[in-house]
Write an enzyme that holds these catalytic residues in place. Structure first.
Site, PDB file in Angstrom:
ATOM      1  CE  LYS A  48      -4.036  -0.720   0.234  1.00 18.24           C
ATOM      2  NZ  LYS A  48      -5.105  -1.208  -0.694  1.00 18.24           N
ATOM      3  CB  SER A 282      -3.902 -10.796   2.694  1.00 15.97           C
ATOM      4  OG  SER A 282      -2.819  -9.919   2.844  1.00 15.97           O
TER       5      SER A 282
HETATM    6  C1  LIG Z   1      -2.647  -6.894   4.242  1.00 13.97           C
HETATM    7  C2  LIG Z   1      -3.440  -6.551   3.026  1.00 13.97           C
HETATM    8  N1  LIG Z   1      -3.710  -7.520   2.148  1.00 13.97           N
HETATM    9  C3  LIG Z   1      -4.449  -7.278   1.045  1.00 13.97           C
HETATM   10  C4  LIG Z   1      -4.970  -6.029   0.793  1.00 13.97           C
HETATM   11  C5  LIG Z   1      -5.840  -5.834  -0.410  1.00 13.97           C
HETATM   12  O1  LIG Z   1      -5.253  -5.032  -1.409  1.00 13.97           O
HETATM   13  P1  LIG Z   1      -6.154  -4.154  -2.363  1.00 13.97           P
HETATM   14  O2  LIG Z   1      -6.753  -3.049  -1.526  1.00 13.97           O
HETATM   15  O3  LIG Z   1      -5.223  -3.621  -3.398  1.00 13.97           O
HETATM   16  O4  LIG Z   1      -7.224  -5.021  -2.930  1.00 13.97           O
HETATM   17  C6  LIG Z   1      -4.717  -4.982   1.686  1.00 13.97           C
HETATM   18  C7  LIG Z   1      -5.283  -3.647   1.479  1.00 13.97           C
HETATM   19  O5  LIG Z   1      -5.269  -2.811   2.340  1.00 13.97           O
HETATM   20  C8  LIG Z   1      -3.931  -5.248   2.832  1.00 13.97           C
HETATM   21  O6  LIG Z   1      -3.663  -4.279   3.738  1.00 13.97           O
END
Ligand SMILES: Cc1ncc(COP(=O)(O)O)c(C=O)c1O
Length: 321
Positions: A48, A282
């Site tokens: 991010k 994630s």
């Molecule tokens: C730890 C984590 N994984 C996945 C995502 C998902 O990414 P995106 O917002 O680009 O879909 C985020 C988004 O904040 C995140 O902080």
């Protein structure tokens, strides 16, 4: 001269251009490859950082952000950390609005980087460590209140094109350069959908046949058309049960994969132990999904995933025992 061979003007220039690593040990018994983009190596330890930089620099260029104007955003911690870094360096006060359901390290890290952190109580029935769509609604209301009160610029990651553009202009093209374009599929756990949308657009433009899959929590797979039976899943940073994600382009979605909390945790642990890659829930979900694709429709193929953020952000959880 490449970036690693020169002195950079600030940490903002250290964002992006992350390594891409083949997960050879994890896929030892499988037919095909998983390549992991190490986004946890960014200055704020997540992907991010990229969108924080793009959103602020787009707004500067378009005259939507004035010198010293306050910047506000709701965040699960990672966008806020990126914005704290970018705003701190550029001289914009930054207010991060975050649910109390996110891990405590995140709030402490944003404060350490100079952000003002506003923590919002969770909705009745929500559990700590599990941020639901209802929790996020409360955070949104508070973010709107702070923006109005401070006449602030809202770095709206769910709507602003900068989120898409960061990945369309950089993450996706970096992966294509690193692989010589030789990838077959991409799968990504969706929060705002910015990473998925930006990378998928770059990949499809390069080669229409690169397959792009959305990853969602089992029991909260609303984008795949499922009903929500598990709103309090553990995969922080996404899976908010929001059917409307303005940045997503349906024509770029080739399929959907669901990952349970248990599989996300198991793969985050395997990533750490077998590959030396310290990601969060994630990241584990993304690798679990890629392995499922290698076992199913993508046998023999090369699949790309992002390591979304650092395992250090989850030391207070039971991800690491
Ligand atoms: C730890 C984590 N994984 C996945 C995502 C998902 O990414 P995106 O917002 O680009 O879909 C985020 C988004 O904040 C995140 O902080």
């Amino acid at each position: 001269m490449t970036r690693s061979e020169r002195v950079l003007g600030s940490a903002i220039e250290a964002i992006g251009e992350t390594p891409l690593v083949r997960l050879s040990r994890l896929t030892r018994d499988l037919n095909g490859a998983v390549l992991a983009k190490l986004e946890h190596l960014n200055p704020g330890f997540s992907k991010k950082d990229r969108i924080a930089r793009q959103i602020i620099e787009d707004a500067e260029e378009q005259g939507r952000l004035k010198p010293r104007q306050t910047v506000v955003e709701l965040t699960s911690g990672n966008t806020g950390t990126g914005l704290a870094i970018v705003c701190g360096i550029k001289g914009y006060p930054f207010v991060a609005v975050m649910s109390k359901g996110n891990s405590a390290e995140r709030a402490r890290m944003m404060s350490a980087l100079g952000a003002e952190v506003v923590l919002v109580d969770q909705a009745p029935g929500s559990k700590h460590g599990q941020v639901s769509g209802d929790d996020l609604k409360r955070v949104e209301e508070e973010a709107q209140r702070v923006v109005a009160e401070r006449k602030a610029f809202r770095a709206d990651q769910f709507r602003l094109a900068g989120n898409f553009r960061a990945h369309y202009l950089h993450t996706g093209p970096e992966i294509l350069r690193q692989t010589g374009g030789a990838i077959d599929a991409f799968c990504d756990f969706v929060g705002t959908g910015g990473t998925f949308a930006g990378c998928a657009a770059a990949f499809k433009e390069h080669n229409r046949s690169i397959l792009c899959f959305i990853v969602e929590p089992a029991g909260a797979a609303v984008l795949a058309g499922g009903t929500v039976t598990n709103p309090s899943h553990r995969i922080q940073g996404g899976g908010y049960s929001m059917t409307e994600l303005p940045l997503l382009r349906p024509e770029h979605v080739d399929g959907y994969i669901q990952v349970s909390d248990e599989r996300a945790v198991a793969f985050a642990r395997r990533l750490a132990r077998e590959e030396g890659i310290f990601g969060g829930f994630s990241s584990g979900a993304n690798v679990a999904a890629a392995v499922e694709l290698l076992r199913g429709p993508c046998q023999g193929k090369t699949i790309v995933v992002t390591i979304c953020d650092s395992g250090l952000k989850y030391l207070s959880t039971d991800l690491w025992q």
